[in-house]
Scaffold this motif. Structure first.
Motif, PDB file in Angstrom:
ATOM      1  N   GLU A 122      -1.605  -2.107   2.788  1.00  0.00           N
ATOM      2  CA  GLU A 122      -0.959  -2.511   3.903  1.00  0.00           C
ATOM      3  C   GLU A 122      -1.552  -3.223   4.877  1.00  0.00           C
ATOM      4  O   GLU A 122      -1.127  -3.756   5.754  1.00  0.00           O
ATOM      5  CB  GLU A 122      -0.391  -0.899   4.368  1.00  0.00           C
ATOM      6  CG  GLU A 122       0.284  -1.132   5.790  1.00  0.00           C
ATOM      7  CD  GLU A 122       0.836   0.422   6.037  1.00  0.00           C
ATOM      8  OE1 GLU A 122       1.150   0.369   7.278  1.00  0.00           O
ATOM      9  OE2 GLU A 122       0.531   1.191   5.681  1.00  0.00           O
ATOM     10  N   SER A 177       4.427  -7.871   7.895  1.00  0.00           N
ATOM     11  CA  SER A 177       3.905  -6.692   8.161  1.00  0.00           C
ATOM     12  C   SER A 177       4.840  -5.249   8.180  1.00  0.00           C
ATOM     13  O   SER A 177       4.488  -4.295   7.639  1.00  0.00           O
ATOM     14  CB  SER A 177       2.922  -6.647   9.381  1.00  0.00           C
ATOM     15  OG  SER A 177       3.677  -7.079  10.499  1.00  0.00           O
ATOM     16  N   ARG A 181       4.636  -2.660   5.432  1.00  0.00           N
ATOM     17  CA  ARG A 181       4.452  -1.204   6.003  1.00  0.00           C
ATOM     18  C   ARG A 181       5.487  -0.424   5.251  1.00  0.00           C
ATOM     19  O   ARG A 181       5.303   0.894   5.219  1.00  0.00           O
ATOM     20  CB  ARG A 181       4.500  -1.242   7.454  1.00  0.00           C
ATOM     21  CG  ARG A 181       3.739   0.019   8.089  1.00  0.00           C
ATOM     22  CD  ARG A 181       3.783   0.095   9.504  1.00  0.00           C
ATOM     23  NE  ARG A 181       2.851  -0.917   9.852  1.00  0.00           N
ATOM     24  CZ  ARG A 181       3.050  -2.274  10.708  1.00  0.00           C
ATOM     25  NH1 ARG A 181       4.339  -2.273  10.605  1.00  0.00           N
ATOM     26  NH2 ARG A 181       2.242  -3.049  10.898  1.00  0.00           N
TER      27      ARG A 181
END
Length: 217
Positions: A122, A177, A181
């Motif tokens: 992540e 992102s 995530r």
């Protein structure tokens, strides 16, 4: 005088050494796609005789990293976007299959280690080489934990092609992102719950998105 035992010292054959060093040079780009591999150049570079080098090249050809035409040429295999995409999909299948079958049996420490590794994925943000390295670690760790030798052998054949992803292609949206995530949060939640089908499904869906988004850089 008595000599100390060296039985505990790992040994590597010259062929294995040649294989590892040539493979690394291909994967890190030092040997470019379609670059000719001449025996004498390799002997001079590796400091290894011709016979083990030829054995190593035969193995690299079997794994699709080298192309050979007897009495004509030996060269680094061209970069094949379709081949890399296919390798990624196969690696994903092996990964989700290992999770689907193995997760209910894994020890707590192993599960905690996997969750930590997903957290590292992540944090890769826009660093595609690091993402690929952590991807490889997670896939290999899950397959080893499951303990299926056939799956591990199959993985060994495709991982080198997945590694080429880090240098040769751009995966549009891979490092998004928010998407990354969500994937990490969802798969970690399923792993904590020991919900193997859900964890495997999250992996399958994410790999499918990566494969669909791949394009030449």
């Amino acid at each position: 005088m008595p000599m100390p035992s060296t039985d505990h010292v790992p040994r590597i054959s010259l062929s294995d050494e040649a294989y590892a060093r040539i493979e690394t040079a291909i994967l890190d780009g030092a040997l470019a796609p379609t670059e000719r591999l001449r025996d004498q150049d390799l002997v001079d570079w590796l400091g290894i005789s011709r016979t083990p080098i030829r054995h190593a090249l035969d193995r690299l050809a079997e794994h699709g990293l080298v192309e050979m035409q007897r009495n004509r040429y030996t060269r680094v295999a061209p970069f094949d976007i379709a081949g890399v995409r296919g390798a990624l999909e196969v690696a994903g299948d092996l990964w989700s299959g290992a999770v689907r079958r193995g997760l209910p049996l894994w020890h707590g420490d192993d599960v905690d280690s996997l969750i930590e590794s997903f957290g590292l994925m992540e944090a890769t943000e826009d660093d595609l080489p690091t993402f690929v390295r952590i991807f490889e670690h997670l896939v290999t760790a899950c397959v080893r934990l499951e303990g299926n030798p056939a799956r591990l052998r199959a993985l060994a054949n495709v991982i080198p092609h997945v590694h080429r992803l880090a240098r040769m292609v751009t995966v549009a949206g891979t490092m998004d992102s928010d998407r990354l995530r969500r994937f990490v949060d969802d798969v970690n939640a399923a792993i904590r719950e020991r919900d193997a089908p859900a964890a495997a499904d999250h992996i399958d869906h994410y790999i499918a998105r990566l494969a669909a988004a791949m394009s030449t850089s």
